[in-house]
Design a protein around this motif. Structure first.
Motif, PDB file in Angstrom:
ATOM      1  N   LEU A  91      27.231 -14.102  39.718  1.00  0.00           N
ATOM      2  CA  LEU A  91      26.099 -13.246  39.367  1.00  0.00           C
ATOM      3  C   LEU A  91      25.036 -14.009  38.588  1.00  0.00           C
ATOM      4  CD1 LEU A  91      28.020  -9.991  38.328  1.00  0.00           C
ATOM      5  CD2 LEU A  91      26.622 -10.337  40.378  1.00  0.00           C
ATOM      6  N   ILE A  92      25.461 -14.852  37.660  1.00  0.00           N
ATOM      7  CA  ILE A  92      24.492 -15.591  36.838  1.00  0.00           C
ATOM      8  C   ILE A  92      23.742 -16.625  37.657  1.00  0.00           C
ATOM      9  CG2 ILE A  92      24.287 -17.237  34.922  1.00  0.00           C
ATOM     10  CD1 ILE A  92      26.544 -15.675  33.541  1.00  0.00           C
ATOM     11  N   PHE A  93      24.453 -17.383  38.495  1.00  0.00           N
ATOM     12  CA  PHE A  93      23.807 -18.450  39.248  1.00  0.00           C
ATOM     13  C   PHE A  93      23.028 -17.943  40.469  1.00  0.00           C
ATOM     14  CE2 PHE A  93      26.994 -21.029  36.974  1.00  0.00           C
ATOM     15  CZ  PHE A  93      26.145 -22.002  36.458  1.00  0.00           C
ATOM     16  N   SER A  94      23.324 -16.720  40.898  1.00  0.00           N
ATOM     17  CA  SER A  94      22.586 -16.161  42.039  1.00  0.00           C
ATOM     18  C   SER A  94      21.457 -15.237  41.586  1.00  0.00           C
ATOM     19  CB  SER A  94      23.543 -15.388  42.959  1.00  0.00           C
ATOM     20  OG  SER A  94      24.075 -14.251  42.300  1.00  0.00           O
ATOM     21  N   ALA A  95      21.267 -15.146  40.251  1.00  0.00           N
ATOM     22  CA  ALA A  95      20.232 -14.237  39.730  1.00  0.00           C
ATOM     23  C   ALA A  95      18.825 -14.722  40.054  1.00  0.00           C
ATOM     24  CB  ALA A  95      20.399 -14.078  38.217  1.00  0.00           C
ATOM     25  N   ASN A  96      18.657 -16.025  40.218  1.00  0.00           N
ATOM     26  CA  ASN A  96      17.343 -16.593  40.524  1.00  0.00           C
ATOM     27  C   ASN A  96      17.223 -16.766  42.034  1.00  0.00           C
ATOM     28  OD1 ASN A  96      15.010 -18.115  40.806  1.00  0.00           O
ATOM     29  ND2 ASN A  96      15.366 -19.254  38.911  1.00  0.00           N
ATOM     30  N   ASN A  97      16.402 -15.911  42.658  1.00  0.00           N
ATOM     31  CA  ASN A  97      16.228 -15.942  44.106  1.00  0.00           C
ATOM     32  C   ASN A  97      14.762 -16.233  44.418  1.00  0.00           C
ATOM     33  OD1 ASN A  97      16.528 -15.698  46.856  1.00  0.00           O
ATOM     34  ND2 ASN A  97      16.572 -13.437  46.840  1.00  0.00           N
ATOM     35  N   ASN A  98      14.477 -17.509  44.777  1.00  0.00           N
ATOM     36  CA  ASN A  98      13.103 -17.926  45.111  1.00  0.00           C
ATOM     37  C   ASN A  98      12.118 -17.614  43.976  1.00  0.00           C
ATOM     38  OD1 ASN A  98      13.903 -18.846  47.681  1.00  0.00           O
ATOM     39  ND2 ASN A  98      13.708 -16.754  48.528  1.00  0.00           N
ATOM     40  N   GLY A  99      12.570 -17.881  42.761  1.00  0.00           N
ATOM     41  CA  GLY A  99      11.695 -17.689  41.607  1.00  0.00           C
ATOM     42  C   GLY A  99      11.743 -16.303  41.008  1.00  0.00           C
ATOM     43  N   ASP A 100      12.364 -15.335  41.699  1.00  0.00           N
ATOM     44  CA  ASP A 100      12.489 -13.976  41.159  1.00  0.00           C
ATOM     45  C   ASP A 100      13.837 -13.847  40.443  1.00  0.00           C
ATOM     46  OD1 ASP A 100      10.045 -13.219  42.223  1.00  0.00           O
ATOM     47  OD2 ASP A 100      10.966 -12.664  44.158  1.00  0.00           O
ATOM     48  N   VAL A 101      13.780 -13.567  39.154  1.00  0.00           N
ATOM     49  CA  VAL A 101      15.005 -13.461  38.363  1.00  0.00           C
ATOM     50  C   VAL A 101      15.493 -12.017  38.360  1.00  0.00           C
ATOM     51  CG1 VAL A 101      16.038 -13.756  36.083  1.00  0.00           C
ATOM     52  CG2 VAL A 101      14.315 -15.391  36.897  1.00  0.00           C
ATOM     53  N   ASN A 102      16.734 -11.833  38.775  1.00  0.00           N
ATOM     54  CA  ASN A 102      17.353 -10.511  38.780  1.00  0.00           C
ATOM     55  C   ASN A 102      18.050 -10.302  37.433  1.00  0.00           C
ATOM     56  OD1 ASN A 102      19.018  -8.248  39.160  1.00  0.00           O
ATOM     57  ND2 ASN A 102      19.180  -8.643  41.359  1.00  0.00           N
ATOM     58  N   GLY A 103      17.384  -9.602  36.543  1.00  0.00           N
ATOM     59  CA  GLY A 103      17.916  -9.388  35.199  1.00  0.00           C
ATOM     60  C   GLY A 103      19.212  -8.610  35.198  1.00  0.00           C
ATOM     61  N   GLY A 104      19.374  -7.718  36.171  1.00  0.00           N
ATOM     62  CA  GLY A 104      20.598  -6.914  36.225  1.00  0.00           C
ATOM     63  C   GLY A 104      21.814  -7.780  36.455  1.00  0.00           C
ATOM     64  N   LYS A 105      21.677  -8.781  37.356  1.00  0.00           N
ATOM     65  CA  LYS A 105      22.803  -9.668  37.627  1.00  0.00           C
ATOM     66  C   LYS A 105      23.172 -10.472  36.377  1.00  0.00           C
ATOM     67  CE  LYS A 105      22.488 -10.491  42.615  1.00  0.00           C
ATOM     68  NZ  LYS A 105      22.368 -11.551  43.658  1.00  0.00           N
ATOM     69  N   ILE A 106      22.161 -10.957  35.665  1.00  0.00           N
ATOM     70  CA  ILE A 106      22.423 -11.743  34.456  1.00  0.00           C
ATOM     71  C   ILE A 106      23.136 -10.901  33.406  1.00  0.00           C
ATOM     72  CG2 ILE A 106      21.335 -12.941  32.527  1.00  0.00           C
ATOM     73  CD1 ILE A 106      19.198 -13.921  34.417  1.00  0.00           C
ATOM     74  N   ILE A 107      22.675  -9.652  33.251  1.00  0.00           N
ATOM     75  CA  ILE A 107      23.293  -8.770  32.258  1.00  0.00           C
ATOM     76  C   ILE A 107      24.747  -8.492  32.612  1.00  0.00           C
ATOM     77  CG2 ILE A 107      23.266  -6.434  31.297  1.00  0.00           C
ATOM     78  CD1 ILE A 107      20.211  -6.535  31.496  1.00  0.00           C
ATOM     79  N   ILE A 108      25.004  -8.192  33.898  1.00  0.00           N
ATOM     80  CA  ILE A 108      26.381  -7.896  34.319  1.00  0.00           C
ATOM     81  C   ILE A 108      27.257  -9.140  34.167  1.00  0.00           C
ATOM     82  CG2 ILE A 108      27.850  -7.233  36.261  1.00  0.00           C
ATOM     83  CD1 ILE A 108      25.524  -5.530  37.283  1.00  0.00           C
ATOM     84  N   GLY A 109      26.717 -10.310  34.585  1.00  0.00           N
ATOM     85  CA  GLY A 109      27.482 -11.548  34.451  1.00  0.00           C
ATOM     86  C   GLY A 109      27.799 -11.861  32.999  1.00  0.00           C
ATOM     87  N   ALA A 110      26.799 -11.678  32.104  1.00  0.00           N
ATOM     88  CA  ALA A 110      27.018 -11.930  30.680  1.00  0.00           C
ATOM     89  C   ALA A 110      28.041 -10.955  30.103  1.00  0.00           C
ATOM     90  CB  ALA A 110      25.700 -11.820  29.923  1.00  0.00           C
ATOM     91  N   PHE A 111      27.984  -9.682  30.561  1.00  0.00           N
ATOM     92  CA  PHE A 111      28.952  -8.687  30.094  1.00  0.00           C
ATOM     93  C   PHE A 111      30.370  -9.082  30.512  1.00  0.00           C
ATOM     94  CE2 PHE A 111      31.536  -4.945  31.070  1.00  0.00           C
ATOM     95  CZ  PHE A 111      31.585  -4.351  29.823  1.00  0.00           C
ATOM     96  N   LEU A 112      30.523  -9.573  31.751  1.00  0.00           N
ATOM     97  CA  LEU A 112      31.849  -9.995  32.206  1.00  0.00           C
ATOM     98  C   LEU A 112      32.369 -11.162  31.372  1.00  0.00           C
ATOM     99  CD1 LEU A 112      31.515  -9.700  36.089  1.00  0.00           C
ATOM    100  CD2 LEU A 112      32.732  -8.170  34.533  1.00  0.00           C
ATOM    101  N   PHE A 113      31.477 -12.118  31.058  1.00  0.00           N
ATOM    102  CA  PHE A 113      31.862 -13.223  30.176  1.00  0.00           C
ATOM    103  C   PHE A 113      32.349 -12.691  28.839  1.00  0.00           C
ATOM    104  CE2 PHE A 113      29.594 -16.741  32.485  1.00  0.00           C
ATOM    105  CZ  PHE A 113      30.672 -17.630  32.460  1.00  0.00           C
TER     106      PHE A 113
END
Length: 366
Positions: A91-113
């Motif tokens: 989720l964290i490494f796939s959050a950046n898609n062609n320059g668009d950052v998916n904040g939801g993925k980062i938040i979920i990935g950080a929560f799992l960590f």
């Protein structure tokens, strides 16, 4: 609405922040990081990998060490937590898609960590509580440092390398004017060794009153310990008996390091003993005795003294102990033990303890 716990929370937080910056600027922070990293390396990297690392250049060594630690960390997790970690990384490494950052993925990935860290912390705290309970029981079973025996000056000391240890130091009044002291070292350290040490102590206390012959006592202990011990688990032990009306020390050595006697500038090493307990079912033991003159010191110790290591990996060694023992003559048992302990601790420095350390020192007062 505020509660009584809020001021305490913020006070603790500010105290921790203040301590952090105090340690940071004093250099203690960097010393702690260095010490923690050294302990991580010693715990996770085995001897074969250490030898391979020594043959590498600095950059390659750093790369391989980092990779090994990450791999070990990953496989030490349970299968469920490994899956959560993989999902979090994806989720964290796939959050950046062609320059668009998916904040939801980062938040979920950080929560799992964070969730994985909480699970690991919970396991550690549960284990810590059990070890602290075990340490409390072990301390309760340890006799006072200076038991009172007329005619004798006695100092007892034991310190585990971890929360609980496998060294035995014990004292008991047998009957009348007979007193017994024991020092032992169960193979290994930590909780398994501590459990076997407790069994040895209980067995010793149960059978000692039934034997006047120390070699027969050792044979009985050996047969019980051999019968009940696990494979490849054994214990060395020296059991001593003293009397209030005599300067004689009677003892039996079951595979332990030989005791030393300091007397009028002379250092005498006792003979090596029989095999350790639980190695062979029918071991033969030999009772020995020594007449201690007034002011002489009788020293028994565990290998945590001679095998103490400093940050460079050097051992304190038997030669270091012998040299030190020539300098403690004329001291009380407590003074001599304290001097030995302080010298060993100064030698160890910032290095972590590698083994349990125990000593018994006897001095005849008249």
């Amino acid at each position: 609405m505020s509660t009584d716990t809020e001021p305490k929370f913020f006070k603790t937080l500010f105290d921790d922040i203040g301590q952090f910056f105090s340690d940071l600027f004093s250099g203690a922070f960097y010393k702690q990081i260095k010490k923690d990293f050294r302990e991580i390396r010693e715990f996770f990297v085995d001897n074969n990998r250490e030898k391979r690392l020594e043959q590498m250049g600095r950059f390659r060594r750093a790369w391989y060490l980092t990779w090994w630690l990450i791999k070990i960390l990953f496989f030490k997790l349970s299968s469920f937590r490994r899956i959560l970690l993989i999902i979090a990384l994806y989720l964290i490494f796939s959050a950046n898609n062609n320059g668009d950052v998916n904040g939801g993925k980062i938040i979920i990935g950080a929560f799992l960590f964070f969730f994985i860290i909480l699970l690991e912390l919970k396991d550690k705290l549960l284990a810590r509580e059990e070890l602290e309970a075990g340490r409390s029981i072990q301390q309760a079973l340890t006799p006072e440092a200076n038991p009172s025996v007329p005619g004798w000056d006695i100092w007892l000391f034991t310190r585990p390398a971890n929360d609980v240890g496998g060294d035995l130091v014990d004292y008991l009044k047998i009957n009348g004017n007979r007193y017994g002291l024991a020092i032992g070292d169960v193979a290994g350290k930590g909780l398994p060794a501590a459990l076997l040490m407790a069994k040895l102590q209980a067995t010793l206390r149960a059978v000692v009153p039934d034997f006047s012959s120390l070699d027969k006592l050792a044979e009985k202990l050996n047969s019980i310990f051999y019968r009940d011990s696990l494979p490849n688990r054994f214990a060395s032990m020296v059991f001593l008996e003293i009397r209030t009306d005599s300067n004689e020390i009677r003892f039996v050595n079951a595979g332990h390091l030989p005791p030393f006697v300091t007397s009028h500038g002379q250092l005498t090493e006792m003979e090596k003993g029989a095999p350790a307990l639980a190695i062979m079912p029918d071991s033969i033991f030999k009772e020995e005795s020594f007449q201690l003159k007034t002011g002489d010191l009788f020293i028994v110790y565990s290998d945590g003294v001679t095998e103490a290591r400093n940050e460079a990996g050097d051992f304190f060694g038997e030669s270091g102990l012998k040299d030190l023992l020539t300098k403690v003559e004329g001291l009380t048992a407590t003074q001599a033990g304290t001097k030995i302990l302080e010298t060993v601790d100064n030698f160890i420095g910032e290095a972590s303890a590698t083994d349990d350390l125990s000593m018994i020192i006897l001095r005849r007062t008249h």
